[in-house]
Scaffold this motif. Structure first.
Motif, PDB file in Angstrom:
ATOM      1  N   LYS A  13      11.948   2.922  22.301  1.00 54.14           N
ATOM      2  CA  LYS A  13      13.124   3.374  23.049  1.00 54.14           C
ATOM      3  C   LYS A  13      13.322   2.559  24.325  1.00 54.14           C
ATOM      4  CE  LYS A  13      12.999   8.137  21.325  1.00 54.14           C
ATOM      5  NZ  LYS A  13      12.775   9.566  21.670  1.00 54.14           N
ATOM      6  N   ASN A  72      15.054  -2.167  24.374  1.00 55.03           N
ATOM      7  CA  ASN A  72      16.445  -2.191  23.937  1.00 55.03           C
ATOM      8  C   ASN A  72      17.282  -3.214  24.687  1.00 55.03           C
ATOM      9  OD1 ASN A  72      16.488  -0.938  26.403  1.00 55.03           O
ATOM     10  ND2 ASN A  72      17.305   1.010  25.666  1.00 55.03           N
ATOM     11  N   GLU A  79      13.021   7.731  12.441  1.00 50.94           N
ATOM     12  CA  GLU A  79      14.158   7.299  13.259  1.00 50.94           C
ATOM     13  C   GLU A  79      14.966   6.192  12.587  1.00 50.94           C
ATOM     14  OE1 GLU A  79      15.277   8.478  16.381  1.00 50.94           O
ATOM     15  OE2 GLU A  79      14.001  10.130  15.699  1.00 50.94           O
ATOM     16  N   ASN A 116      18.540   5.553  13.386  1.00 44.93           N
ATOM     17  CA  ASN A 116      18.884   5.264  14.784  1.00 44.93           C
ATOM     18  C   ASN A 116      18.309   3.924  15.234  1.00 44.93           C
ATOM     19  OD1 ASN A 116      20.191   7.900  15.455  1.00 44.93           O
ATOM     20  ND2 ASN A 116      18.152   8.665  14.932  1.00 44.93           N
ATOM     21  N   ASP A 172      18.168   0.277  17.051  1.00 45.68           N
ATOM     22  CA  ASP A 172      18.741  -0.231  18.288  1.00 45.68           C
ATOM     23  C   ASP A 172      19.607  -1.444  17.956  1.00 45.68           C
ATOM     24  OD1 ASP A 172      18.578  -0.288  21.406  1.00 45.68           O
ATOM     25  OD2 ASP A 172      18.343  -2.359  20.738  1.00 45.68           O
ATOM     26  N   TYR A 173      20.886  -1.379  18.279  1.00 44.31           N
ATOM     27  CA  TYR A 173      21.806  -2.444  17.879  1.00 44.31           C
ATOM     28  C   TYR A 173      21.495  -3.765  18.563  1.00 44.31           C
ATOM     29  CZ  TYR A 173      24.704   1.044  15.503  1.00 44.31           C
ATOM     30  OH  TYR A 173      25.169   2.025  14.650  1.00 44.31           O
ATOM     31  N   TYR A 178      18.154   2.643   3.807  1.00 48.82           N
ATOM     32  CA  TYR A 178      18.566   3.985   4.198  1.00 48.82           C
ATOM     33  C   TYR A 178      18.485   4.886   2.963  1.00 48.82           C
ATOM     34  CZ  TYR A 178      20.628   1.195   7.945  1.00 48.82           C
ATOM     35  OH  TYR A 178      20.833   0.302   8.967  1.00 48.82           O
ATOM     36  N   TYR A 189      23.720   7.548   8.121  1.00 44.32           N
ATOM     37  CA  TYR A 189      23.466   6.115   8.110  1.00 44.32           C
ATOM     38  C   TYR A 189      24.734   5.276   8.187  1.00 44.32           C
ATOM     39  CZ  TYR A 189      18.755   7.404   6.589  1.00 44.32           C
ATOM     40  OH  TYR A 189      17.497   7.928   6.511  1.00 44.32           O
ATOM     41  N   PRO A 201      25.039   2.687  11.464  1.00 44.02           N
ATOM     42  CA  PRO A 201      24.160   1.510  11.433  1.00 44.02           C
ATOM     43  C   PRO A 201      24.440   0.595  10.251  1.00 44.02           C
ATOM     44  CG  PRO A 201      22.922   3.528  10.990  1.00 44.02           C
ATOM     45  CD  PRO A 201      24.261   3.942  11.485  1.00 44.02           C
TER      46      PRO A 201
END
Length: 532
Positions: free
Chosen positions: A264, A267, A356, A359, A361-362, A391, A397, A400
């Motif tokens: 987290k 990022n 996760e 989710n 991180d882009y 996924y 989903y 993402p």
């Protein structure tokens, strides 16, 4: 000179000196080939591969897929024109030097089904955790772990980094250690590829051969992991003043919940680039050493019996995370790059296979694909992203998946999503990400395309190079075309072709030899494909 440090500079210099990539031979009818950074058909049209992985890992279920005739029709109806079809080394060669004809006859059936449905197969020699003893892939007789212990972690793939047995098995593979019959295990693997390449030499539904799934460096991975964690620890210390010991870093990485919590904070693009780039030289040493040498050996043996099919070459396991790939394209006898090669990277965020997974991180994702496309330009080959996504049931989903497919579309790359599984068509992302509008075959050079859901339109632009070959767009539901305005500039004749047994079809655009653009409004995205 440190060649790994210089390889990126040398690759750029080669681009400036030698220009575009060498084109492949003109393909036979219904075969695909390579022209620079494009995959092309026998008419010279740019082909976008839009596909899915179909891999059976359980040896007790190799022959259980009795409904594949129906499944391949569903693939066709949903716009899937390419399937990365998993093969198993232990399935093909269960004993040293003995080919399992029963197994290959089952593969033959899928090759015929693909041809009947206009689908291309990438035959993928799949492995996870080296072999069937620990995952799937190599037969036990070729798993030379020398009795070392096998260790696992919270996530299945952690065993790559933790297991001395897996490290030793890979070390022995790259060193071509002798199998029980005295022949090197790498030589056995190459013998299997020669058998397959010869068997399907006249099969146009086979586009080519994915030589090894996610090549792993073996015991050298410990150094690579140390580099990655050390750099992460340095970044943490710089930002918080908290210095983590190597033991604490390993414990953090080995515990799923602690890893997710740590991610987290990871990022920012520059921080993530700094981490993955710290392991570049070690990964480069493996890719430009054992891996490139292996690819050259496989290429030479395959080309003895097959000069028609494309070789799909994957990067190192660690490049999935964003370390830039540097393996060398194998050479022909004249010392030129083999013209029938495609870079087939995988790209996964660090949360893949965790709770996760929905989710990512882009910023990290964008760095991973940034590195992939940088490497593709240096290799001067087309790119087909062989795995991404992963996924599964549950979770949201769509966003993402849309983010990644947008990156892939922008790069004009092909893709095979990981992976087909029962009821995947019910997932939120399926109709907008896999079964979507896309240019299947484009007369000339494809310039740009994307499914712009924010503005409600599908856009494609291209530069035609002749007035003979039509361009073909896959349309998920041709009934929608009756009630919307199709903006084609400049205008020409178009034809709507339905796919038997479904509401889907193709939009064929007749050429005029110009730069063209097409805009189709995106409406009613719950398409409810009908299969009879």
């Amino acid at each position: 000179m440190n060649y790994c440090r210089m390889s990126g500079v040398l690759a750029l210099a080669s681009l400036l000196w030698f220009g575009a990539c060498q084109s492949g031979p003109k393909p036979d009818k219904n075969f695909l080939s390579v022209d620079g950074n494009r995959i092309v058909d026998e008419k010279g049209r740019t082909v976008i591969l839009n596909g899915i992985n179909y891999v059976t890992k359980d040896p007790n279920k190799y022959y259980d897929n009795v409904n594949d005739d129906r499944l391949f029709r569903q693939f066709r109806n949903r716009g899937i024109n390419c399937v990365r079809f998993g093969l198993s080394w232990r399935g093909v060669e269960p004993e040293p030097g003995k080919i399992n004809e029963k197994y290959l006859k089952e593969v033959d059936k899928r090759v015929r089904l693909a041809e009947e449905n206009g689908i291309k197969l990438i035959l993928d020699m799949h492995q996870d955790l080296y072999g069937g003893k620990y995952g799937n892939g190599a037969p036990d007789w070729a798993t030379l772990d020398e009795g070392l212990p096998h260790k696992t972690g919270d996530i299945w793939s952690d065993a790559y980094l933790l297991s001395p047995a897996i490290h030793k098995a890979f070390d022995n593979f790259w060193n071509n250690a002798a199998a029980p019959d005295g022949v090197g295990i790498q030589d056995h693997y190459i013998f299997v590829w020669k058998t397959i390449a010869k068997r399907y030499v006249n099969s146009p539904s086979v586009i080519g051969f994915d030589i090894m799934n996610e090549p792993f460096s073996g015991s050298e991975s410990r150094t690579i992991l140390h580099k990655l964690l050390e750099t992460y620890g340095t970044i943490v210390a710089e930002s918080t003043g908290n210095t983590l010991s190597e033991k604490e870093l390993l414990e953090m990485w080995g515990n799923e919940s602690k890893r997710i919590e740590a991610l987290k904070t990871l990022n920012e693009k520059e921080s993530y680039r700094r981490i993955v780039d710290s392991a570049y030289e070690e990964v480069c040493a493996f890719e430009q050493g054992p891996l490139s040498q292996f690819y050259q050996k496989v290429r030479d043996v395959i080309r003895e019996v097959n000069k028609k099919h494309i070789l799909f070459l994957e990067h190192s396991y660690f490049c999935n995370l964003g370390v830039k790939s540097s393996f060398l394209i194998p050479k022909d006898r004249e010392g030129n790059n083999d013209p029938l090669c495609v870079y087939a990277p995988h790209g996964y965020d660090l949360v893949t296979d965790t709770d996760e997974a929905a989710n990512p991180d882009y910023n990290r994702v964008e760095v991973i694909f940034e590195r992939i496309f940088e490497a593709g330009k240096e290799k001067r080959t087309p790119i087909v992203v062989g795995e991404w996504g992963a996924y599964y049931m549950g979770g949201e989903y769509l966003q993402p998946a849309l983010h990644i497919i947008g990156i892939i579309e922008k790069a004009l790359a092909g893709q095979t999503y990981w992976a087909y599984w029962k009821n995947i068509e019910k997932q939120d992302y399926f109709d907008k990400v896999i079964s979507r509008y896309y240019p299947m075959e484009t007369n000339g050079i494809l310039l740009h395309y994307n499914n712009d859901y924010n503005n409600g339109k599908f856009v494609v632009e291209w530069e035609e190079n002749n007035e003979k070959s039509v361009s073909r767009i896959y349309v998920p539901n041709i009934n929608i075309l009756k009630n919307i305005h199709i903006d084609l500039t400049p205008k020409s004749d178009i034809k709507i072709i339905s796919i038997e047994g479904s509401n889907s079809g193709y939009l064929e655009i007749f050429p005029i030899g110009n730069k063209r653009s097409l805009i189709i409004p995106l409406q009613n995205q719950n398409l409810n494909h009908r299969n009879r």
